[in-house]
Design an enzyme around this catalytic site. Structure first.
Site, short mmCIF file in Angstrom:
data_model
loop_
_atom_site.label_atom_id
_atom_site.label_comp_id
_atom_site.label_asym_id
_atom_site.label_seq_id
_atom_site.Cartn_x
_atom_site.Cartn_y
_atom_site.Cartn_z
N GLU A 247 -0.40 -0.43 75.14
CA GLU A 247 -0.04 -1.53 74.26
C GLU A 247 1.48 -1.60 74.12
OE1 GLU A 247 -2.13 -1.80 70.55
OE2 GLU A 247 -0.75 -3.27 69.74
N ARG A 325 -3.89 0.91 58.96
CA ARG A 325 -5.31 0.77 59.27
C ARG A 325 -6.10 2.01 58.84
NH1 ARG A 325 -8.87 -2.74 62.12
NH2 ARG A 325 -7.17 -4.23 62.35
N PHE A 359 -7.18 2.58 66.22
CA PHE A 359 -5.85 2.34 65.65
C PHE A 359 -5.70 2.93 64.25
CE2 PHE A 359 -2.30 -0.75 64.63
CZ PHE A 359 -1.55 -0.56 65.78
N ALA A 526 -6.66 -4.48 68.95
CA ALA A 526 -7.32 -4.75 67.68
C ALA A 526 -8.69 -5.38 67.88
CB ALA A 526 -6.44 -5.63 66.78
N GLU A 728 -13.26 -1.74 69.46
CA GLU A 728 -12.96 -0.49 68.76
C GLU A 728 -14.08 0.07 67.89
OE1 GLU A 728 -9.46 -2.61 67.32
OE2 GLU A 728 -8.35 -0.74 67.53
#
Lengths: 779, 493
Positions: A247, A325, A359, A526, A728
């Site tokens: 990322e 998060r 994340f 995400a 995720e």
């Protein structure tokens, strides 16, 4: 193993979406013809770049760099240092603290100081060994504990507060507290970091990069080369895995390849050696968690106070979002009346930890499950009872950050379904019986929920673009800002576009993600790739279709209700045309057959400063029940059975979603069991190759593995075909495995909370087992 | 003398006269042939993305083995058929394992896929395999996938790999046999000059004289260790001598007294004989490396190099194995444990090479256990490896041979524990205590990335206790969570 999904018929009148079509590249994968960057035909004269670093340096100031023997080594064309950078020496996403090439200070063991450019990769690798770099070392700060003591952070602390835990805690009937260490995780994408840069005219640069974020590659390369963004194009057709590791952390390698290309005027490629990759790039954050929970004596939570201490590494990277998060998921699926959720983003002299599937969420949720397990053990009730007792419900549906859990009924229904399908209560009795009959082997069982917030919490990233062309032969060119890393994004988006035009998939051409086609994109991260890009592509396709409908209406004097796109045809009343015929006619009539679609997620209003607003469009849910056996003499463990039920809304492609669920679960299981990152006391990573860092193999997958999709009403939010994101959330299904191991350890001394840390390696399990035995001996 | 290597690829004989001492098969494929279907994932034989199949004649039939091309020297494919993912499609139609992988959704990012396809191709061509998830897992232990969670790949394997082979390779098996037979010769191979060469002698005498001339040359058997010296340590090995063509050096001979394992016999080749010696030994053999590593790697090479990555030496030492070495001047034999002098130091003279090892069979009053403790079950190196041979007489331990790996710089016997347990009663745990205690002074283990010193010591003791519990039957129930013994064929009478 059962063949899943055979009972599901989700398509209804739809022709392309909701079908279990294979990944668009599946045939190319199995033939070995799917092209990755290192497979591309290199331009004549392509040079190879290898980053150089000081093998023994951890933290310190550089006082001498001698690269003479590097320069004079056979095949070497150029050796790059920070002095060669015409632009800005930074490859960070936002904070300006990631030098492409270190200058005066070395910040961690593995930091790149120079780069060798040579005729072959082998020559460059060998030459890099000849560097002499001397540093004046300073005492490194390595662990979260070290960083707390030294009070070093990469950014300010942050907290969520609701009510007053200061009064709620003492008002509780019982208060429990503890500390838990949660390890990090190496991405181990099978294709390592790689980039190839080709110089263009007027100082431009074309960069092929294995990246989840081509726009950031473009920006970084432009910044480092000192050229405008418009001079740089970044492209990626596919990655051999990303998982968050590409990322932000593909930037440095693209920047170095481009820098070498700028300097030499030749095409330059950089492909990291696996060991270098593992040493130099960041990982999932590891944490020390300090928790305290008050309950009413029966197990209903009254107040929670959690402190998350994260090892961020030498720079900020994406640690802001990751740690936020963690906080957003510190509730797992449970209502905390009074809550204080605190987070410290600790700076350590280690690689800069980064995005990794989930994340930060998995660590937050694991801490919540530890609190629940502790309450269950102390109250003598079953952990599942305590979980359900504390679930969000109609009356208590506000998270500590103020967002309502609207689908709390789905959450409960899903868990109750898996409670039944896994035969939880009978197996609970069987596990107890087994444990009473066995002294050495112990079984454990756990059923844990997943609730995962979907949207980037950095609001600006929740937008996407797509570019769709209809050609006059009826074929469709599809491009969008999302990147393919194996998750099947391109296939899902193509299915949506095919559905829109009423054509079969062979009519839709998937093309490489390219910043000159769709600009200013968000990373594919995400879990939002499909939500965002399929919507943008659908809007583009729909716009073209609307233009065709308007044209047909005028040309054939009929209303839109008489026009139907389907089965590779366009029906106009009784007349049938091929899409090609209609496209040709429209072209002749000067109708534009291309459109750039754009989508921005509605309804999200999060304001980090004021800690108010709605961060997530919706939640994705799941549940998993795991049974394990541990050996209390050696700490060895096997996962015997896992049942999973997961909510993907109405699936766009059940086979692809199933792959995400199973793959995510196994990856999460690896994180919590076999995958251990070990740094030595000097700050050097000792587990920098697959010989020492152990991701799951086929035999680690539970013998009895039952996975299904939750059949509900679909996403209540207006997502594409009411689907839900799936990238995720399944990682956190693996919390069930960790909790089951904890359950097995807990059986050794009922009423005592085990001190099991993650990952639960044989050694970690034995440590917890011996601690239980010690406590029992002193009781 | 031949100054080329020759192999079969895609139905064509390939002959190369430019084979460097450190050239790898993977670089040959990707850089020289520009066949990029075969991928590099790790460059050390641990991920399987670079898996290719090598076909060689066994009893006159082509048999395909998976190997990691990243650490296979190019010269080592002399005389073989090299099969890569590009070779599988026939008339552009997918091979059955390719079709099954598509149908089962067995690929996501696709980078590991060609490696899986090639391992499955070798399973497809392997006869007499029991159709089970366990079999498939065993074959796939050396192929890492980070995306799928393996379930669909295992399903594809179960769908495609257990019927009689019916593909282009089986159709032309006769032709392949003839062509491989034509390639087989007994000429020494030597490519290069005395400064820099790849050599492959075909006789033991030829090896002895070549090695005597070049005692600093690197001997290569399976290259599963030497390959990493090249790809990871970037060592410039200017002279390599591959032992794989030496007549008879790869023998595995069963006799009433024991098993002789020739220096170049692979783990794979010796697995059956080891399983026959002891069920635990068979289980251990299956957990050495992966299918790919076992198809190339040799026990002899592992020992000769004194590789710190050795999970077989403790077991072999406990069994009383002797090692056989040779130079141009003659041969000698010594107990295996005496070969390991110190970390990285072995009792091997210049010009001397390992020819084989002899593993004695258990006698009727002996019983054996071994345990390998790892973070991951398959393809992992032990943190602690414990091996135990007890000679019993009326329930009394007459002799104990106990060896551990991971407890010292070398595989080492537990002299104190062996002495303390001599005379102990196998069925009376109260007599085991001194032996357990002695381990505390027998070893001073270190902490590293695999385990802490404390865990190693605790586990070493636990394994001794476990062995005694199992042998005595004092444990009322099964006490293994992993590596269940399939048969208990070595319980002392």
């Amino acid at each position: 193993m059962t063949a899943p999904l055979e009972h599901l018929d989700l398509t209804g009148p739809l022709k392309q979406v909701r079908k279990s079509l294979p990944h668009d590249s599946a045939e190319k994968h199995v033939r070995g013809t799917a092209e990755y960057i290192d497979d591309m035909v290199e331009p004549v004269g392509t040079l190879h770049v290898v980053p150089g670093w000081a093998k023994d340096a951890v933290r310190g100031s550089v006082h001498a760099i001698d690269l003479e023997d590097v320069r004079s080594a056979p095949g070497v064309v150029e050796v790059l240092t920070a002095a060669d950078i015409r632009g800005i020496n930074d490859c960070s996403s936002a904070f300006g603290d990631d030098p492409v090439l270190a200058e005066k200070e070395i910040l961690f063991n593995g930091q790149v100081v120079f780069a060798v450019v040579a005729e072959t990769r082998e020559a460059a690798r060998k030459a890099a060994l000849n560097a002499k770099i001397e540093i004046t070392p300073s005492t490194p700060i390595l662990t979260p504990d070290d960083a707390v003591d030294a009070d070093t952070t990469v950014m300010p602390d942050y907290q969520f507060r609701r009510g007053s835990p200061e009064t709620g805690m003492p008002a509780s009937e019982a208060v429990l507290s503890g500390t838990m260490y949660i390890g990090g995780q190496e991405h181990f994408y099978l294709e390592g970091q790689v980039a190839m840069a080709l110089p263009q005219e007027d100082g431009g640069m074309l960069v092929y990069s294995s990246t989840q974020h081509p726009t950031e590659i473009q920006h970084t390369v432009a910044k480092v080369l000192g050229v405008p963004d418009a001079a740089v194009t970044a492209e990626v057709r596919r990655m051999g895995g990303g998982f968050g590791g590409k990322e932000s952390q593909a930037n440095q390698w693209a920047a170095l390849a481009a820098l070498a290309a700028q300097k030499t005027g030749r095409a330059c490629k950089l492909r990291l050696d696996r060991d270098d990759d593992m040493i130099m790039t960041g990982k999932r954050h590891d944490f020390k968690v300090e928790w305290k929970v008050g309950h009413d004596g029966s197990g209903k939570i009254r107040a929670v106070d959690i402190q998350f201490l994260a090892r961020c590494g030498y720079s900020a990277d994406l640690s802001l979002g990751v740690n936020d998060r963690t906080m957003f998921h510190a509730d797992s699926s449970y209502f905390y009346p009074d809550a204080l959720i605190r987070s410290r983003r600790l700076r350590t002299d280690t690689c800069s930890n980064t995005a990794f599937r989930g994340f930060g969420g998995p660590q937050g949720m694991l801490a919540a499950e530890r609190m629940i397990d502790a309450i269950a053990i102390k109250t003598g009730r079953d952990p599942l009872e305590i979980r359900k007792l504390n679930f969000y419900d109609a009356e208590h549906n506000l998270t500590p950050y103020g967002m309502p859990v609207e689908e709390h009924e789905v959450m409960l229904d899903l868990v109750e379904k898996i409670e039944e399908s896994s035969d939880y209560w009978n197996r609970r009795e069987e596990v107890a019986r087994f444990n009473s009959e066995n002294a050495v082997l112990k079984k454990g069982l756990a059923l844990t929920p997943v609730k995962f917030g979907i949207s980037f919490t950095l609001k600006q990233l929740n937008q996407a673009g797509a570019l769709v062309h209809l050609y006059t032969d009826g074929s469709v060119h599809l491009n969008h800002g999302g990147t393919e890393m194996g998750q099947g994004l391109n296939q899902k988006v193509a299915q949506v576009v095919a559905e829109e035009f009423g054509v079969t998939l062979d009519k839709v051409r998937i093309t490489a993600t390219n910043t000159s086609k769709v600009p200013n994109t968000a990373p594919t991260a995400a879990s939002s790739g499909t939500d965002l890009n399929a919507m943008a592509a659908r809007k583009a396709a729909r716009e073209i279709k609307d233009r065709l409908i308007a044209y047909i209406g005028e040309q054939y004097q009929c209303g839109p209700e008489a026009i139907h796109f389907g089965d590779n045809k366009v029906l106009v009343g009784e007349q049938a045309f091929s899409l090609a015929e209609i496209a040709k006619q429209a072209f002749v009539a000067r109708i534009q057959l291309s459109h750039a679609g754009y989508y921005a997620t509605p309804g999200i209003t999060w304001d980090r400063e004021s800690v108010t607003g709605r961060p997530f469009f919706y939640f994705a849910f799941g549940g998993a029940c795991a049974e394990v056996t541990i050996d209390t003499m050696t700490g060895e463990m096997s996962v015997d059975r896992v049942d999973i039920l997961h909510d993907v809304g109405h699936s766009l492609n059940p086979a692809i979603d199933l792959g995400q669920i199973e793959g995510g679960f196994v990856q999460g299981m690896g994180w919590l069991t076999t995958e251990e990152l070990v740094w030595d006391d000097k700050g050097r990573l000792r587990t920098h190759a697959p010989s020492t860092y152990k991701i799951p193999t086929a035999s680690d997958v539970p013998e009895d593995f039952r996975v299904d999709l939750y059949e509900g009403e679909g996403n209540p939010q207006a997502t594409v075909y009411r689907s839900k994101a799936v990238g995720e959330p399944p990682v956190m299904l693996a919390n069930s495995v960790f909790c089951a191991i904890n359950d097995a350890v807990a059986s050794l001394n009922p009423g005592e909370v085990p001190s099991l840390d993650a990952p639960a390696t044989p050694e970690a399990i034995m440590k917890a087992v011996q601690d239980m035995r010690r406590r029992k001996a002193t009781q | 003398m031949r100054e080329t290597i020759r192999f079969l690829k895609g139905g064509e004989i390939v002959e190369l006269d430019d084979v460097g001492p450190t050239d790898t098969v993977l670089d040959y494929l990707r850089l020289r042939r520009r066949e990029t279907g075969t991928k590099e994932g790790c460059g050390e034989g641990d991920c399987g993305a670079c898996t290719v199949a090598l076909g060689r004649l066994v009893d006159g039939k082509p048999v395909y083995q998976p190997v990691n091309s990243c650490i296979q020297l190019l010269g080592m494919i002399d005389g073989a058929e090299l099969v890569t993912v590009e070779d599988l499609t026939a008339d552009d139609k997918l091979h059955p394992v390719q079709a099954a992988m598509v149908a089962c959704h067995g690929s996501q990012c696709g980078f590991c896929t060609p490696g899986f396809i090639m391992t499955l191709f070798t399973l497809y061509h392997s006869e007499g395999q029991q159709k089970s998830r366990k079999t498939v897992n065993e074959w796939l232990a050396g192929n890492l996938c980070r995306c799928t969670g393996y379930r669909p790949i295992v399903e594809a394997a179960l769908d495609a790999c257990f019927d009689a082979a019916d593909d282009a390779f089986s159709w032309r098996a006769n032709e392949t046999r003839e062509r491989l037979q034509a390639l087989a010769d007994s000429r020494d191979v030597f490519i290069g000059d005395s400064e820099r060469f790849f050599a492959s002698p075909s006789t033991l005498d030829g090896l002895a004289s070549l090695y005597a001339q070049h005692p600093d040359a690197t001997l290569v058997a399976g290259a599963t260790d030497v390959g990493l010296w090249i790809t990871k340590q970037l060592r410039d090995l200017s002279r390599t001598i591959w032992l794989g063509r030496i007549e008879g050096l790869d023998r595995v001979e069963n006799s009433p007294s024991g098993v002789l394992i020739g220096a170049t016999a692979t783990y794979q080749a010796s697995e059956e004989a080891m399983t026959d010696l002891s069920a635990d030994l068979g289980e251990l053999w299956k957990r050495i490396g992966s299918k790919q590593v076992r198809a190339s790697g040799t026990v002899g090479g592992n020992i000769a190099n004194g590789s710190p990555i050795g999970d077989t030496p403790p077991a072999l030492i406990a069994l009383g194995t002797t090692l056989e070495l040779q130079t141009i001047d003659g041969s000698r034999a010594l107990p295996l444990e005496e070969f390991f002098i110190d970390y990285g130091k072995q009792d091997r003279k210049p010009g001397e090479f390992v020819t084989g090892l002899f593993v004695p069979r258990l006698s009727g009053n002996q019983t054996f256990r071994c345990y390998k403790i790892t973070k991951r079950f398959d393809q992992d190196i032990s943190s602690v490896m414990g091996a135990f041979r007890f000679t019993l007489e009326n329930g009394v331990i007459r002799e104990a041979r106990i060896a551990y790996g991971g407890m010292a710089g070398i595989p080492k016997r537990a002299a104190g524990a062996e002495a303390a347990l001599t005379g102990a009663l196998v069925d009376d745990p109260s007599t085991w205590g001194e032996g357990m205690q002695a381990l505390l002074t027998d070893f001073t283990p270190l902490s590293d990335m695999r385990a802490s010193a404390e865990y190693r010591m605790e586990t070493a003791r636990a394994l001794l206790a476990k062995a005694l519990m199992e042998i005595s039957g004092t444990a009322p129930e099964d006490i293994r969570v992993l590596a269940q013994r399939e048969a208990d064929n070595d319980r002392a009478a």
